[in-house]
Design an enzyme around this catalytic site. Sequence first.
Site, PDB file in Angstrom:
ATOM      1  N   LYS A 135      -0.602   4.100  -5.257  1.00 25.03           N
ATOM      2  CA  LYS A 135       0.251   2.923  -5.140  1.00 25.03           C
ATOM      3  C   LYS A 135       1.107   2.712  -6.390  1.00 25.03           C
ATOM      4  CE  LYS A 135      -3.415   0.494  -3.935  1.00 25.03           C
ATOM      5  NZ  LYS A 135      -4.283  -0.637  -3.530  1.00 25.03           N
TER       6      LYS A 135
ATOM      7  N   GLU B 229       0.852  -1.193   0.000  1.00 26.13           N
ATOM      8  CA  GLU B 229       0.000   0.000   0.000  1.00 26.13           C
ATOM      9  C   GLU B 229       0.888   1.243   0.000  1.00 26.13           C
ATOM     10  OE1 GLU B 229      -3.076  -0.367  -0.520  1.00 26.13           O
ATOM     11  OE2 GLU B 229      -3.454  -2.446   0.041  1.00 26.13           O
TER      12      GLU B 229
ATOM     13  N   ARG C 261     -12.501  -8.898   2.675  1.00 24.61           N
ATOM     14  CA  ARG C 261     -11.251  -8.522   3.336  1.00 24.61           C
ATOM     15  C   ARG C 261     -11.429  -8.638   4.845  1.00 24.61           C
ATOM     16  NH1 ARG C 261      -8.174  -5.248   0.030  1.00 24.61           N
ATOM     17  NH2 ARG C 261      -6.444  -5.870   1.381  1.00 24.61           N
TER      18      ARG C 261
END
Length: 276
Positions: A56, A3, A265
Amino acid sequence: MPELPEVEVTRLGLVDRIGGATVRALQLGKPLRWPIGVAPQQLAGQRIGELARRGKYIWMPLQDGSTPAGGLLWHLGMSGSLRFEAQLPPPGPHDHVELVTDRGSLRLTDPRRFGAVVWSPSLQAGCAARLLGGLGVEPLEDGFTASVLHQGLRGRRVAIKQALLAGDIVVGVGNIYCSEALFVAGIDPRLAAQRLSLARCERLVQAIRQVLRQALMAGGSTLRDFRDAHGMGGAFQLQAQVYDRADQPCRRCGALVRRIVQGQRATYFCPVCQRR
């Protein structure tokens, strides 16, 4: 997935070492996520400018003499890392791209092969514009304010954590950092995004910045594959307050940290310290 902290740590480890170097060759292995979009031999002789980051992605500008010659946009995917050395060991099965320069070689290692490097005429045109055009504000820049976050969350019925992960309000705040920032801000990750008041948005903005800065200081997080440009792993995961600590005592109140799944997630939070 690498990230913002991991990508920024990578950029910082490369910027002074590869900036100003001259490209000798670009060697491609197995096909990656997207085609590179340029004949590798066309890059030979071009000079690398100062690396930048957007979300990113790492942007590597190139110059042909004094003329801008586009650049390479690097993405680490789910498991990628970039390493630069004067002399690298022979490539392994997960090493897919090598940029050879007069100072050394930059290698993209990516076990899951979701990473990519693509050529673009500029950040504002071509594939870079398509990939970066929908990204939100940078969380460590002045443009990320409570009012910007509050406005972006209006009308969003999804949980606040999922709204942050979407990346169209603020970029680079990945799964581990969302869980950690919401804990610092005292916000339940299941809370509907549209219900956050301006005051809670202010707390969340400050928490996101705090967590990301701590992660940068720790070299990012290495949960499995990430290594920085020197081949070193990150250590932020060792100081996490809630992430990957299911059924362990909260470091603040002692209640057991909970784990739930949101949008496929894992989410970790303290049911006492974090309120709806």
